[in-house]
Design a protein around this motif. Structure first.
Motif, PDB file in Angstrom:
ATOM      1  N   GLY A 162       5.353   8.405   5.320  1.00 11.11           N
ATOM      2  CA  GLY A 162       4.581   9.647   5.360  1.00 11.11           C
ATOM      3  C   GLY A 162       3.238   9.418   6.035  1.00 11.11           C
ATOM      4  N   ARG A 163       2.287  10.318   5.778  1.00 16.32           N
ATOM      5  CA  ARG A 163       0.973  10.256   6.427  1.00 16.32           C
ATOM      6  C   ARG A 163      -0.157  10.534   5.436  1.00 16.32           C
ATOM      7  NH1 ARG A 163       4.318   9.274   9.468  1.00 16.32           N
ATOM      8  NH2 ARG A 163       4.788   9.847  11.591  1.00 16.32           N
ATOM      9  N   VAL A 164      -1.317   9.951   5.727  1.00 19.21           N
ATOM     10  CA  VAL A 164      -2.573  10.345   5.091  1.00 19.21           C
ATOM     11  C   VAL A 164      -3.479  10.773   6.235  1.00 19.21           C
ATOM     12  CG1 VAL A 164      -2.373   8.956   2.994  1.00 19.21           C
ATOM     13  CG2 VAL A 164      -3.347   7.922   5.055  1.00 19.21           C
ATOM     14  N   HIS A 165      -4.510  11.515   5.930  1.00 22.18           N
ATOM     15  CA  HIS A 165      -5.298  12.150   6.981  1.00 22.18           C
ATOM     16  C   HIS A 165      -6.753  11.692   6.998  1.00 22.18           C
ATOM     17  CE1 HIS A 165      -1.913  14.689   7.948  1.00 22.18           C
ATOM     18  NE2 HIS A 165      -1.699  14.765   6.646  1.00 22.18           N
ATOM     19  N   PRO A 166      -7.413  11.820   8.167  1.00 25.80           N
ATOM     20  CA  PRO A 166      -8.817  11.420   8.268  1.00 25.80           C
ATOM     21  C   PRO A 166      -9.662  12.039   7.152  1.00 25.80           C
ATOM     22  CG  PRO A 166      -7.963  11.997  10.425  1.00 25.80           C
ATOM     23  CD  PRO A 166      -6.906  12.379   9.421  1.00 25.80           C
ATOM     24  N   HIS A 167     -10.586  11.248   6.641  1.00 26.11           N
ATOM     25  CA  HIS A 167     -11.548  11.619   5.595  1.00 26.11           C
ATOM     26  C   HIS A 167     -10.936  11.664   4.192  1.00 26.11           C
ATOM     27  CE1 HIS A 167     -14.107  12.435   8.971  1.00 26.11           C
ATOM     28  NE2 HIS A 167     -13.264  13.358   9.400  1.00 26.11           N
TER      29      HIS A 167
END
Length: 102
Positions: free
Chosen positions: A50-55
């Motif tokens: 999956g993904r995690v996002h900036p900040h």
């Protein structure tokens, strides 16, 4: 995949480990320019989870050496139900991160 699945914290929910000795996870902040891939092992060739996002702020269980990303060989294991890793190259430590194996 929800943010909670990847150990992502809600805004303003960052605990203060130095004030709470019971807190057993480090905190890091995603500093990539785009979504950061969460992997099943500390290598770019492992399964994409999956993904995690900036900040985004993440709960980090520990760090380990793995495949170099840029010149950085460190990977962070996330505090999740499944084994999940992100490259430390794109995560800024907000609290100290311990080694996975001593």
């Amino acid at each position: 995949m929800s943010n909670e699945q990847w150990g992502a914290l809600q805004p303003g929910a960052v605990p203060e480990p130095e004030k709470d000795p019971q807190y057993r996870y480090a905190i890091g902040k995603v500093v990539s320019k785009g979504p950061l891939t969460v992997r099943s092992r500390p290598t770019t060739h492992s399964r994409d989870l999956g993904r995690v996002h900036p900040h985004q702020k993440l709960e980090i269980l520990c760090k380990e050496r793995g495949e170099k990303v840029g010149d950085n060989p460190l990977w962070y294991r996330l505090n999740t139900k499944v084994e999940a890793w992100v490259s430390a190259r794109y995560v800024k430590d907000l609290t100290p991160v311990k080694w996975c194996r001593l």
